[in-house]
Design an enzyme around this catalytic site. Structure first.
Site, mmCIF file in Angstrom:
data_model
loop_
_atom_site.group_PDB
_atom_site.id
_atom_site.type_symbol
_atom_site.label_atom_id
_atom_site.label_comp_id
_atom_site.label_asym_id
_atom_site.label_seq_id
_atom_site.Cartn_x
_atom_site.Cartn_y
_atom_site.Cartn_z
ATOM 1 C CE1 TYR A 20 -3.984 1.934 0.727
ATOM 2 C CE2 TYR A 20 -2.536 3.280 2.462
ATOM 3 C CZ TYR A 20 -3.769 3.120 1.557
ATOM 4 O OH TYR A 20 -4.624 4.275 1.707
ATOM 5 C CE LYS B 185 -3.504 4.663 -1.563
ATOM 6 N NZ LYS B 185 -4.575 4.975 -2.419
#
Length: 305
Positions: free
Chosen positions: A166, A170
């Site tokens: 994640y 990002k």
């Protein structure tokens, strides 16, 4: 100030059926925007469910007098990305706004995360962003107008234990958004990152009992402004959390110039290399990487110590 509206504009919002995406869709639709709500209705891990959040939200918007359609394709494949953008073109004839809010979570440390879980998150977040931006971008360039907002995270800025993929994805949005901003700058195509913090399904497993109010609706106005024709920001990052709005950026210090370095001289001057000189920031647009290089060239020519 006069009400800011989106009459005649068409927006695609991935992950638009719930959480942040839902808040964005409702606000844009209430201001006259035609909205394509993309959400296949999967679980937070990305597994299939029988839920239908995109259809439900599209019906809610239409019942309130707005215009919206649902799209159930997955951002995780190039074919899905094309189908999502084609849904806007087929229904409304154009695409003006793209908000990538689709996401999934499979937590795990660097030492333990399975490659299957790594790939599942990579496909939706980072590859998913590319798939929809790649399809929307040529249409925006051809019509001389577009607004792109990619949903980054404080995990992307600062990292996060047990959430490696994640965080990686990002952070990767920065390069994609900045490139879109640079390539789109002469065609009125602007691209920015939103770095939100809100209590949504993605907060499951986190103790939020002592958090202040952090609803998705508190993020939506910042995103909507980044999508508006009046907004001139591009290649930038904006944080939004519980009523706090601000800008984030990459910075570097002036550092130290020497015509020659040895291992020992680096060690001897490491404190100055690390912290010395003025803080520098090179905005991506119009050409931050060139500005960075030219600044370094100037130090070399001047022999700045």
């Amino acid at each position: 100030m006069a009400e800011l509206r989106f009459d005649g504009r068409v927006a695609v919002i991935t992950g638009g059926g719930r959480g942040l995406g839902r808040a964005h869709a409702l606000l844009l639709a209430s201001r006259g925007c035609k909205v394509v709500i993309n959400d296949p209705g999967v679980s937070m891990a990305g597994d299939a469910t029988t839920e239908g959040p995109a259809e439900a939200l599209a019906a809610e918007i239409r019942a309130a007098g707005g215009e919206a359609i649902a799209n159930l394709d997955s951002v995780a494949t190039p074919e899905g990305g094309k189908a999502i953008i084609d849904a806007a073109l087929d229904a409304y004839g154009r695409i003006d706004i793209l908000i990538h809010s689709a996401g999934n979570v499979r937590r795990g440390s660097l030492s333990s995360l399975a490659y299957e879980d790594f790939t599942a998150v990579l496909d939706v977040h980072l590859k998913g962003a590319y798939h929809v931006v790649r399809e929307a971008f040529p249409h925006m360039m051809a019509q001389g107008y577009g607004r792109i907002v990619l949903t980054s995270s404080i995990n992307g800025l600062y990292g996060k234990a047990d959430n490696v993929t994640y965080s990686l994805c990002k952070a990767g949005f920065m390069g994609l958004s900045n490139t879109a901003a640079i390539e789109g700058q002469h065609a009125n195509v602007r691209s920015n990152l939103i770095v939100p913090a809100a209590v949504t399904r993605m907060s499951e497993g986190i103790d939020t009992s002592k958090f202040p109010p952090m609803e998705p609706e508190m993020v939506a106005p910042m995103v909507a402004y980044l999508c508006h024709e009046d907004c001139t920001a591009t290649g930038e990052m904006y944080v939004a959390m519980g009523g706090r709005l601000g800008r984030a950026w990459v910075a570097e210090n002036a550092g130290v110039y020497r015509s020659e370095w040895s291992l020992e001289s680096v060690a001897g001057e490491f404190a100055e290399i690390r912290d010395g000189g003025a803080t520098l920031a090179f905005p991506p647009v119009p050409d931050g990487q060139l500005d960075h290089l030219l600044h370094g060239f100037a130090m070399i020519r001047e022999g700045v110590a």
